[in-house]
Design a protein around this motif. Structure first.
Motif, PDB file in Angstrom:
ATOM      1  N   ALA A   1      28.297 -27.047 -23.487  1.00 22.83           N
ATOM      2  CA  ALA A   1      28.727 -26.575 -22.087  1.00 22.83           C
ATOM      3  C   ALA A   1      28.195 -25.033 -22.005  1.00 22.83           C
ATOM      4  O   ALA A   1      28.013 -24.718 -20.746  1.00 22.83           O
ATOM      5  N   VAL A   2      28.605 -24.351 -23.050  1.00 23.31           N
ATOM      6  CA  VAL A   2      28.083 -22.902 -22.923  1.00 23.31           C
ATOM      7  C   VAL A   2      26.623 -22.784 -22.702  1.00 23.31           C
ATOM      8  O   VAL A   2      26.185 -21.907 -21.913  1.00 23.31           O
ATOM      9  N   ALA A   3      25.744 -23.336 -23.626  1.00 23.18           N
ATOM     10  CA  ALA A   3      24.260 -23.363 -23.447  1.00 23.18           C
ATOM     11  C   ALA A   3      23.717 -23.764 -21.780  1.00 23.18           C
ATOM     12  O   ALA A   3      23.013 -23.131 -21.224  1.00 23.18           O
ATOM     13  N   LEU A   4      24.365 -25.041 -21.307  1.00 24.40           N
ATOM     14  CA  LEU A   4      23.852 -25.322 -20.032  1.00 24.40           C
ATOM     15  C   LEU A   4      24.705 -24.439 -19.045  1.00 24.40           C
ATOM     16  O   LEU A   4      24.015 -23.948 -17.905  1.00 24.40           O
ATOM     17  N   GLY A   5      25.995 -23.931 -19.021  1.00 22.48           N
ATOM     18  CA  GLY A   5      26.739 -23.094 -18.320  1.00 22.48           C
ATOM     19  C   GLY A   5      26.207 -21.913 -18.071  1.00 22.48           C
ATOM     20  O   GLY A   5      26.318 -21.384 -16.967  1.00 22.48           O
TER      21      GLY A   5
ATOM     22  N   VAL B   1      21.768 -17.462 -21.989  1.00 19.51           N
ATOM     23  CA  VAL B   1      21.733 -18.398 -22.756  1.00 19.51           C
ATOM     24  C   VAL B   1      21.346 -17.820 -24.096  1.00 19.51           C
ATOM     25  O   VAL B   1      22.121 -18.019 -25.218  1.00 19.51           O
ATOM     26  N   VAL B   2      20.293 -16.835 -24.075  1.00 13.37           N
ATOM     27  CA  VAL B   2      19.748 -16.386 -25.472  1.00 13.37           C
ATOM     28  C   VAL B   2      21.092 -15.482 -26.002  1.00 13.37           C
ATOM     29  O   VAL B   2      21.226 -15.699 -27.110  1.00 13.37           O
ATOM     30  N   VAL B   3      21.475 -14.621 -25.181  1.00 13.59           N
ATOM     31  CA  VAL B   3      22.718 -13.952 -25.624  1.00 13.59           C
ATOM     32  C   VAL B   3      23.782 -14.527 -26.167  1.00 13.59           C
ATOM     33  O   VAL B   3      24.365 -14.274 -27.207  1.00 13.59           O
ATOM     34  N   ALA B   4      24.200 -15.479 -25.564  1.00 14.06           N
ATOM     35  CA  ALA B   4      25.262 -16.402 -25.709  1.00 14.06           C
ATOM     36  C   ALA B   4      24.930 -17.211 -26.952  1.00 14.06           C
ATOM     37  O   ALA B   4      26.132 -17.267 -27.836  1.00 14.06           O
ATOM     38  N   GLY B   5      23.815 -17.372 -27.315  1.00 10.07           N
ATOM     39  CA  GLY B   5      23.453 -18.112 -28.629  1.00 10.07           C
ATOM     40  C   GLY B   5      23.544 -17.306 -29.560  1.00 10.07           C
ATOM     41  O   GLY B   5      24.045 -17.608 -30.786  1.00 10.07           O
ATOM     42  N   LEU B   6      23.042 -15.926 -29.387  1.00 13.30           N
ATOM     43  CA  LEU B   6      23.117 -15.138 -30.527  1.00 13.30           C
ATOM     44  C   LEU B   6      24.669 -14.618 -31.019  1.00 13.30           C
ATOM     45  O   LEU B   6      24.886 -14.497 -32.201  1.00 13.30           O
ATOM     46  N   VAL B   7      25.482 -14.786 -29.717  1.00  6.48           N
ATOM     47  CA  VAL B   7      26.895 -14.219 -30.164  1.00  6.48           C
ATOM     48  C   VAL B   7      27.366 -15.474 -30.921  1.00  6.48           C
ATOM     49  O   VAL B   7      28.278 -15.101 -32.041  1.00  6.48           O
ATOM     50  N   VAL B   8      27.317 -16.588 -30.604  1.00  2.60           N
ATOM     51  CA  VAL B   8      27.891 -17.967 -31.170  1.00  2.60           C
ATOM     52  C   VAL B   8      27.180 -17.990 -32.773  1.00  2.60           C
ATOM     53  O   VAL B   8      27.991 -18.203 -33.787  1.00  2.60           O
TER      54      VAL B   8
END
Length: 520
Positions: A220-224, A240-247
């Motif tokens: 949901a985070v990736a698509l959202g 998406v990239v920044v959210a992925g780096l944080v996760v």
């Protein structure tokens, strides 16, 4: 397309992807190049022609691939190379786009707007293609981080430039100051959206610590992140990239159980591999060979144009960086130049060009042809270049280890054959013992030397010279043993020999040990 036809198409694509994967592994060629060539060949086998959908790629496939790449990036290595990545993904994209546009206008006689659109589209270093290629070749970890980091942020910069050009085409004007201001807002806004979603999701699945819920949440985070970014008119790709780096940095920390981390990473690896396979097959299916052949001269001009743009955006920028940063070796710069493989994002943007743009069909054919030559040509030549540059050469320690392993394997195989000859009565026992003793000396010597190598402390190996490989190789052996233990425990549950409570604790311990091992 009805459901029956859709199922038939999916079955064909799965079978082709599996066959290509096995064949490419056997022939040791690029998997992505093999998929594209297979896509060209299977077009007539499909019950109905299918093709790339730009909306599907940009809103579903691309966020999945970017998020998977981001959560697996080594953040400490990325931080140490952030200046190189920022130069290549920022000014590098602008320079490459501009040079390519000028050469296309001069070489093919395109108008400025179509030339700029094509320049931006061909400046994209496709994350999908690059990640797939670098999984198949061994290069220094820091070089792989620079290439992967650039490809992650390069997509965002290119998409922002593409949207600015679309606005210029629609309104007829845009000042340089307005363009820079909008560029800043879009990138900073995307970063803030990614940070917010990354921190919120991390807090949620650290508290729940449930692997299946974490998978749903991260999807949901990736698509959202992409959708929210687009709705707020900021960069969804950057979000998406920044959210992925944080996760990947905070979410997959020690606060989350080992089982949840392994399950989450395995899911995203599977999702990325599946999407990769579908995309590259569809690239091959989408390219019309007849159209490609007719436009080949123009396509070759476009390929030459973006390669010149890439040269002028890599070597001068990295040469200028020597004044304030540790210089990047020339051999690495050659890989950065050839690693600008194009892919599905370029094709998706070509399909999303404004319908009223003059010469739109010509531009689409130009981009599709360029992508085909890039994926096949650069995808196949990149491993060759890495070998020629000796970036994946054996260290002295690695060569010594494999020579000892070869000695041990051959001596034991010969002993097994001697045992068989003795048992069958072919060989007298006196001759058997004499010959076996010769091989036993080889076995003992190899085992002693290997034991000394494997028992070295990890800090005795120098990562810069590649000596860390010994620990990695030993960890690969340990991984196989731990997975065998895990399989035995699961079999014990299935046969009702062991209770689930006992097995769960043992598996948790094994998962923690697996996470501490180096990657193969």
């Amino acid at each position: 397309m009805d459901v029956a036809q859709l199922v038939t198409v999916i079955i064909i694509l799965l079978l082709v992807a599996t066959s290509v994967a096995l064949l490419c592994r056997k022939l040791r060629v690029s998997y992505v190049s093999g998929l594209v060539l297979a896509g060209l060949a299977i077009t007539e086998l499909l019950p109905r022609r299918i093709g790339l959908n730009d909306s599907l790629i940009l809103n579903v496939f691309l966020p999945i691939l970017l998020f998977d790449a981001a959560i697996n990036v080594n953040f400490s290595r990325l931080r140490s190379s952030i200046k190189s990545v920022a130069l290549l993904a920022g000014p590098g994209v602008v320079i490459c786009s501009g040079v390519t546009a000028v050469l296309l206008k001069w070489g093919l006689g395109l108008a400025w707007i179509p030339a700029l659109f094509t320049g931006v589209i061909l400046a994209i270093t496709d994350t999908v293609s690059v990640m797939a290629a670098f999984k198949e070749i061994s290069v220094p970890a820091q070089l792989a981080t620079i290439v992967e980091g650039e490809s992650l942020f390069n997509d965002g910069a290119s998409l922002v430039l593409f949207s600015l050009l679309t606005k210029v085409y629609a309104t007829g004007s845009l000042t340089i100051l307005d363009g820079l201001q909008e560029l800043f807002v879009v990138i900073v806004g995307g970063t803030l959206v990614g940070l917010a979603l990354g921190y919120l999701s991390t807090g949620l699945f650290v508290r729940t610590d449930d692997s299946l819920s974490s998978i749903l949440l991260t999807m949901a985070v990736a698509l959202g992140a992409n959708q929210i970014g687009n709705l707020m008119h900021v960069s969804g790709v950057v979000a998406v990239v920044v959210a992925g780096l944080v996760v990947g940095t905070l979410g997959l920390s020690e606060r989350v159980s080992a089982s949840s981390r392994l399950t989450l990473l395995s899911f995203w690896e599977y999702a990325s591999f599946s999407v990769n396979s579908v995309i590259f097959l569809l690239i091959g299916i989408e390219v019309d060979l007849i159209t490609f052949w007719k436009t080949l001269p123009s396509v070759l001009v476009a390929v030459l144009a973006y390669q010149v743009g890439r040269i002028l955006s890599v070597y001068p920028l990295l040469a200028g960086m020597r004044r304030f940063e540790r210089p990047i070796p020339w051999r690495w710069q050659h890989v950065l130049f050839l690693g600008n493989i194009k892919g599905s994002v370029s094709m998706a943007l070509a399909l999303s060009l404004p319908a009223t743009l003059k010469g739109r069909e010509q531009l689409i054919a130009l981009v599709f042809g360029g992508v085909l030559l890039s994926v096949v040509g650069q995808g196949l030549s990149l491993p060759w270049l890495v070998k020629r540059l000796r970036l994946s050469h054996f260290s002295a320690s690695r060569r010594q280890t494999e020579e000892l392993q070869a000695q041990l394997m051959t001596a034991k195989a010969a002993q097994d054959e001697l045992d068989s000859l003795l048992k069958s009565g072919v060989l007298p026992k006196a001759i058997y013992e004499e010959m076996r003793s010769v091989y036993q000396v080889q076995v003992a010597g190899a085992e002693r030397a290997l034991r000394e190598l494997y028992n070295r402390r990890p800090d005795e190996f120098d990562p810069k010279s590649g000596e860390l490989h010994q620990r990695v190789k030993l960890d690969a052996l340990r991984r196989r043993l731990l997975l065998a233990e895990k399989g035995a425990l699961n079999e014990g549950i299935r046969k009702r020999i062991l209770s689930e409570e006992i097995v769960r604790e043992r598996i948790k311990t094994i998962d923690e040990q697996l996470l501490q091992l180096e990657d193969e």
